[in-house]
Motif scaffolding. Structure first.
Motif, PDB file in Angstrom:
ATOM      1  N   GLU A 236      50.364  48.779  33.904  1.00  0.00           N
ATOM      2  CA  GLU A 236      50.507  47.871  32.738  1.00  0.00           C
ATOM      3  C   GLU A 236      49.583  46.505  33.283  1.00  0.00           C
ATOM      4  O   GLU A 236      49.586  45.910  32.796  1.00  0.00           O
ATOM      5  CB  GLU A 236      52.715  47.443  32.521  1.00  0.00           C
ATOM      6  N   LYS A 237      50.575  46.101  34.207  1.00  0.00           N
ATOM      7  CA  LYS A 237      49.647  44.874  35.005  1.00  0.00           C
ATOM      8  C   LYS A 237      48.469  44.773  35.243  1.00  0.00           C
ATOM      9  O   LYS A 237      48.063  43.915  34.430  1.00  0.00           O
ATOM     10  CB  LYS A 237      50.378  44.560  36.293  1.00  0.00           C
ATOM     11  N   GLU A 238      47.774  45.819  35.528  1.00  0.00           N
ATOM     12  CA  GLU A 238      46.249  45.949  35.182  1.00  0.00           C
ATOM     13  C   GLU A 238      45.907  45.791  33.768  1.00  0.00           C
ATOM     14  O   GLU A 238      44.778  45.454  33.332  1.00  0.00           O
ATOM     15  CB  GLU A 238      45.393  46.906  36.257  1.00  0.00           C
ATOM     16  N   ARG A 239      45.884  46.717  32.775  1.00  0.00           N
ATOM     17  CA  ARG A 239      45.513  46.507  31.788  1.00  0.00           C
ATOM     18  C   ARG A 239      46.238  45.549  30.924  1.00  0.00           C
ATOM     19  O   ARG A 239      45.011  45.047  29.945  1.00  0.00           O
ATOM     20  CB  ARG A 239      46.838  47.692  31.116  1.00  0.00           C
ATOM     21  N   ALA A 240      47.256  44.156  31.542  1.00  0.00           N
ATOM     22  CA  ALA A 240      47.543  42.978  30.922  1.00  0.00           C
ATOM     23  C   ALA A 240      46.284  42.048  31.283  1.00  0.00           C
ATOM     24  O   ALA A 240      46.064  41.450  30.366  1.00  0.00           O
ATOM     25  CB  ALA A 240      49.024  42.866  31.126  1.00  0.00           C
ATOM     26  N   GLU A 241      45.761  41.747  33.085  1.00  0.00           N
ATOM     27  CA  GLU A 241      44.346  41.685  33.289  1.00  0.00           C
ATOM     28  C   GLU A 241      43.753  41.677  32.066  1.00  0.00           C
ATOM     29  O   GLU A 241      42.931  41.126  32.359  1.00  0.00           O
ATOM     30  CB  GLU A 241      44.865  42.290  34.534  1.00  0.00           C
TER      31      GLU A 241
ATOM     32  N   GLU B 207      39.141  36.544  26.654  1.00  0.00           N
ATOM     33  CA  GLU B 207      38.147  35.153  27.473  1.00  0.00           C
ATOM     34  C   GLU B 207      35.839  35.427  26.864  1.00  0.00           C
ATOM     35  O   GLU B 207      35.421  34.935  26.661  1.00  0.00           O
ATOM     36  CB  GLU B 207      38.317  34.822  29.154  1.00  0.00           C
ATOM     37  N   LEU B 208      36.060  37.039  27.054  1.00  0.00           N
ATOM     38  CA  LEU B 208      34.720  37.594  26.825  1.00  0.00           C
ATOM     39  C   LEU B 208      34.424  37.622  25.430  1.00  0.00           C
ATOM     40  O   LEU B 208      33.615  37.130  25.328  1.00  0.00           O
ATOM     41  CB  LEU B 208      34.911  39.230  27.755  1.00  0.00           C
ATOM     42  N   VAL B 209      35.013  38.091  24.718  1.00  0.00           N
ATOM     43  CA  VAL B 209      34.898  37.533  23.454  1.00  0.00           C
ATOM     44  C   VAL B 209      34.564  36.729  22.950  1.00  0.00           C
ATOM     45  O   VAL B 209      33.358  35.817  22.125  1.00  0.00           O
ATOM     46  CB  VAL B 209      36.460  38.476  22.808  1.00  0.00           C
ATOM     47  N   ARG B 210      35.601  35.264  23.635  1.00  0.00           N
ATOM     48  CA  ARG B 210      35.321  33.336  23.445  1.00  0.00           C
ATOM     49  C   ARG B 210      34.110  33.717  23.888  1.00  0.00           C
ATOM     50  O   ARG B 210      32.861  33.087  22.891  1.00  0.00           O
ATOM     51  CB  ARG B 210      36.366  32.997  23.612  1.00  0.00           C
ATOM     52  N   LEU B 211      34.155  33.857  24.761  1.00  0.00           N
ATOM     53  CA  LEU B 211      32.121  33.696  25.400  1.00  0.00           C
ATOM     54  C   LEU B 211      31.207  34.222  25.231  1.00  0.00           C
ATOM     55  O   LEU B 211      30.270  33.544  24.785  1.00  0.00           O
ATOM     56  CB  LEU B 211      32.507  34.189  27.302  1.00  0.00           C
TER      57      LEU B 211
END
Length: 88
Positions: free
Chosen positions: A3-8, A15-19
């Motif tokens: 869960e933690k890793e997938r949330a990251e 952010e990649l989509v925005r960039l």
């Protein structure tokens, strides 16, 4: 379990989509200028410089080849986009 890793990863993807959209905005302007001045889409020396630069910027050297692959893919995508823009 992950869960933690997938949330990251999800946050990074956002952010990649925005960039990527920001990069494509710049590509759109470059395509417009190239079309107006009848310049070729491919500038091999520019691509070579970009690849050298990103390899140098990659802090984890284990990722260098993957980073180069990513940017080669990005440039393939943007050249296809520029070609499409020039056809309109």
């Amino acid at each position: 379990m992950f869960e933690k890793e997938r949330a990251e990863i999800d946050a990074i993807d956002q952010e990649l989509v925005r960039l990527f959209e920001r990069r494509m905005d710049a590509v759109t302007e470059i395509a417009r200028i190239k079309k107006a001045h009848k310049l070729p889409i491919l500038d091999q020396s520019r691509e070579d410089r970009v690849l050298d630069k990103v390899r140098g910027l990659t802090e984890n050297k284990a990722y260098e080849d993957s980073m180069e692959d990513l940017f080669r893919s990005l440039m393939t995508i943007t050249k296809a986009f520029e070609t499409k823009q020039n056809e309109e």
